[in-house]
Design a protein around this motif. Structure first.
Motif, PDB file in Angstrom:
ATOM      1  N   ILE A   1       0.871  -1.177   0.000  1.00 61.07           N
ATOM      2  CA  ILE A   1       0.000   0.000   0.000  1.00 61.07           C
ATOM      3  C   ILE A   1       0.906   1.224   0.000  1.00 61.07           C
ATOM      4  N   GLN A   2       0.573   2.220  -0.821  1.00 58.81           N
ATOM      5  CA  GLN A   2       1.351   3.457  -0.869  1.00 58.81           C
ATOM      6  C   GLN A   2       0.399   4.647  -0.879  1.00 58.81           C
ATOM      7  N   LEU A   3       0.718   5.648  -0.058  1.00 58.37           N
ATOM      8  CA  LEU A   3      -0.024   6.906  -0.009  1.00 58.37           C
ATOM      9  C   LEU A   3       0.959   8.042  -0.229  1.00 58.37           C
ATOM     10  N   VAL A   4       0.629   8.970  -1.127  1.00 58.93           N
ATOM     11  CA  VAL A   4       1.500  10.110  -1.412  1.00 58.93           C
ATOM     12  C   VAL A   4       0.640  11.371  -1.421  1.00 58.93           C
ATOM     13  N   THR A   5       1.139  12.415  -0.767  1.00 57.93           N
ATOM     14  CA  THR A   5       0.462  13.709  -0.805  1.00 57.93           C
ATOM     15  C   THR A   5       1.512  14.797  -0.754  1.00 57.93           C
ATOM     16  N   ASN A   6       1.145  15.989  -1.197  1.00 56.84           N
ATOM     17  CA  ASN A   6       2.088  17.091  -1.092  1.00 56.84           C
ATOM     18  C   ASN A   6       1.372  18.383  -0.755  1.00 56.84           C
ATOM     19  N   SER A   7       2.172  19.399  -0.453  1.00 51.61           N
ATOM     20  CA  SER A   7       1.631  20.684  -0.009  1.00 51.61           C
ATOM     21  C   SER A   7       0.945  21.453  -1.130  1.00 51.61           C
ATOM     22  N   ARG A   8       1.060  20.980  -2.345  1.00 54.02           N
ATOM     23  CA  ARG A   8       0.413  21.645  -3.482  1.00 54.02           C
ATOM     24  C   ARG A   8      -0.925  20.999  -3.827  1.00 54.02           C
ATOM     25  N   GLY A   9      -1.401  20.097  -2.955  1.00 49.33           N
ATOM     26  CA  GLY A   9      -2.724  19.518  -3.118  1.00 49.33           C
ATOM     27  C   GLY A   9      -2.792  18.225  -3.900  1.00 49.33           C
ATOM     28  N   LYS A  10      -1.672  17.682  -4.306  1.00 49.92           N
ATOM     29  CA  LYS A  10      -1.699  16.425  -5.053  1.00 49.92           C
ATOM     30  C   LYS A  10      -1.796  15.255  -4.081  1.00 49.92           C
ATOM     31  N   ARG A  11      -2.615  14.265  -4.439  1.00 49.44           N
ATOM     32  CA  ARG A  11      -2.811  13.082  -3.602  1.00 49.44           C
ATOM     33  C   ARG A  11      -2.891  11.848  -4.488  1.00 49.44           C
ATOM     34  N   MET A  12      -2.357  10.725  -3.973  1.00 53.53           N
ATOM     35  CA  MET A  12      -2.419   9.464  -4.695  1.00 53.53           C
ATOM     36  C   MET A  12      -2.374   8.328  -3.688  1.00 53.53           C
ATOM     37  N   ALA A  13      -3.162   7.288  -3.942  1.00 53.41           N
ATOM     38  CA  ALA A  13      -3.139   6.071  -3.134  1.00 53.41           C
ATOM     39  C   ALA A  13      -3.177   4.885  -4.082  1.00 53.41           C
ATOM     40  N   GLN A  14      -2.404   3.861  -3.752  1.00 53.29           N
ATOM     41  CA  GLN A  14      -2.459   2.657  -4.566  1.00 53.29           C
ATOM     42  C   GLN A  14      -2.249   1.427  -3.691  1.00 53.29           C
ATOM     43  N   LEU A  15      -2.885   0.361  -4.115  1.00 53.36           N
ATOM     44  CA  LEU A  15      -2.766  -0.938  -3.474  1.00 53.36           C
ATOM     45  C   LEU A  15      -2.240  -1.896  -4.523  1.00 53.36           C
ATOM     46  N   TYR A  16      -1.369  -2.801  -4.120  1.00 50.03           N
ATOM     47  CA  TYR A  16      -0.885  -3.824  -5.031  1.00 50.03           C
ATOM     48  C   TYR A  16      -1.111  -5.172  -4.362  1.00 50.03           C
ATOM     49  N   LYS A  17      -1.667  -6.118  -5.105  1.00 53.53           N
ATOM     50  CA  LYS A  17      -1.868  -7.470  -4.587  1.00 53.53           C
ATOM     51  C   LYS A  17      -1.552  -8.470  -5.683  1.00 53.53           C
ATOM     52  N   GLY A  18      -0.638  -9.394  -5.388  1.00 51.20           N
ATOM     53  CA  GLY A  18      -0.334 -10.487  -6.299  1.00 51.20           C
ATOM     54  C   GLY A  18      -0.984 -11.759  -5.778  1.00 51.20           C
ATOM     55  N   ILE A  19      -1.507 -12.561  -6.678  1.00 56.99           N
ATOM     56  CA  ILE A  19      -2.188 -13.801  -6.304  1.00 56.99           C
ATOM     57  C   ILE A  19      -1.613 -14.935  -7.148  1.00 56.99           C
ATOM     58  N   ALA A  20      -1.132 -15.976  -6.477  1.00 54.94           N
ATOM     59  CA  ALA A  20      -0.616 -17.154  -7.184  1.00 54.94           C
ATOM     60  C   ALA A  20      -1.792 -18.018  -7.613  1.00 54.94           C
ATOM     61  N   ILE A  21      -1.775 -18.397  -8.887  1.00 58.23           N
ATOM     62  CA  ILE A  21      -2.793 -19.292  -9.437  1.00 58.23           C
ATOM     63  C   ILE A  21      -2.029 -20.447 -10.075  1.00 58.23           C
ATOM     64  N   GLY A  22      -1.855 -21.515  -9.301  1.00 58.54           N
ATOM     65  CA  GLY A  22      -0.984 -22.605  -9.750  1.00 58.54           C
ATOM     66  C   GLY A  22       0.431 -22.069  -9.859  1.00 58.54           C
ATOM     67  N   ASN A  23       1.060 -22.251 -11.021  1.00 54.34           N
ATOM     68  CA  ASN A  23       2.389 -21.696 -11.260  1.00 54.34           C
ATOM     69  C   ASN A  23       2.326 -20.302 -11.878  1.00 54.34           C
ATOM     70  N   ASN A  24       1.136 -19.790 -12.097  1.00 48.02           N
ATOM     71  CA  ASN A  24       0.942 -18.493 -12.732  1.00 48.02           C
ATOM     72  C   ASN A  24       0.641 -17.440 -11.670  1.00 48.02           C
ATOM     73  N   ARG A  25       0.552 -16.180 -12.114  1.00 49.72           N
ATOM     74  CA  ARG A  25       0.371 -15.092 -11.158  1.00 49.72           C
ATOM     75  C   ARG A  25      -0.544 -14.021 -11.723  1.00 49.72           C
ATOM     76  N   LEU A  26      -1.520 -13.600 -10.903  1.00 49.90           N
ATOM     77  CA  LEU A  26      -2.421 -12.500 -11.226  1.00 49.90           C
ATOM     78  C   LEU A  26      -2.053 -11.322 -10.333  1.00 49.90           C
ATOM     79  N   SER A  27      -1.892 -10.135 -10.917  1.00 50.57           N
ATOM     80  CA  SER A  27      -1.580  -8.918 -10.157  1.00 50.57           C
ATOM     81  C   SER A  27      -2.708  -7.922 -10.321  1.00 50.57           C
ATOM     82  N   ILE A  28      -3.116  -7.305  -9.206  1.00 53.03           N
ATOM     83  CA  ILE A  28      -4.173  -6.298  -9.186  1.00 53.03           C
ATOM     84  C   ILE A  28      -3.582  -5.039  -8.554  1.00 53.03           C
ATOM     85  N   ASN A  29      -3.728  -3.887  -9.229  1.00 54.12           N
ATOM     86  CA  ASN A  29      -3.134  -2.641  -8.746  1.00 54.12           C
ATOM     87  C   ASN A  29      -4.100  -1.474  -8.950  1.00 54.12           C
TER      88      ASN A  29
END
Length: 130
Positions: free
Chosen positions: A81-109
Motif C-alpha cells: 500500500i502506498q499513499l503520497v500527498t504534497n503541499s500543493r494539493g496532489k494526492r495518490m493512493a495505490q494498493l498492489y496485490k499479487g495472487i498465485a494461481i498454480g504456477n501463474n500469477r495475477l496482479s491487481i493494482n
C-alpha cells in the motif's frame, strides 16, 4: 548545462533505518537559499513481515513543495500500500496485490487520486514467461 551534487547519509536507530539526503546546484549562487534543490529524510523498519517506510522531501525548485510518501508492504503476502500527498494539493493512493494461481500469477493494482488516472491495472503472468 546545470551540474548538481547529491549527498546521502544513513544510520540505524535500533530497528529503524534513517536516511537523509540533499541535492545542491554547483552553479554560482547569489544567496545560500539558492543552494539546495531538494532535501529529504526517510525512516524505514520492519515488523511482523511488513516493511514500513515514510519519506518527506522538500523541492526548492518547485516553490518549496513538501511531499509525504508512506509505504507498507509484505513480500510473503505479495501485498503493498502506498499513499503520497504534497503541499500543493496532489494526492495518490495505490494498493498492489499479487495472487498465485498454480504456477501463474495475477496482479491487481488499483490507483486513485488527483495525480494519476483513477484506474485498476490487471496483469496475468504465465509460468512460461508469456
Amino acid at each position: 548545462m546545470d551540474p548538481e551534487m547529491s549527498l546521502k547519509a544513513s544510520a540505524c536507530l535500533g530497528k529503524i533505518e534513517i536516511e537523509t539526503g540533499a541535492t545542491a546546484s554547483l552553479q554560482p549562487i547569489r544567496d545560500l537559499i539558492d543552494l539546495p534543490r531538494m532535501v529529504w529524510a526517510k525512516a524505514s523498519s520492519e515488523l511482523g513481515g511488513w516493511a514500513f517506510s515514510t519519506k518527506t522531501s522538500v523541492d526548492f525548485q518547485r516553490s518549496n513543495a513538501l511531499t509525504y510518501d508512506i509505504f507498507t508492504g509484505n513480500s510473503d503476502l505479495d501485498t503493498s500500500i502506498q499513499l503520497v500527498t504534497n503541499s500543493r494539493g496532489k494526492r495518490m493512493a495505490q494498493l498492489y496485490k499479487g495472487i498465485a494461481i498454480g504456477n501463474n500469477r495475477l496482479s491487481i493494482n488499483p490507483r486513485i487520486g488527483n495525480t494519476v488516472e483513477n484506474d485498476v491495472i490487471l496483469s496475468y503472468d504465465k509460468a512460461d514467461g508469456t
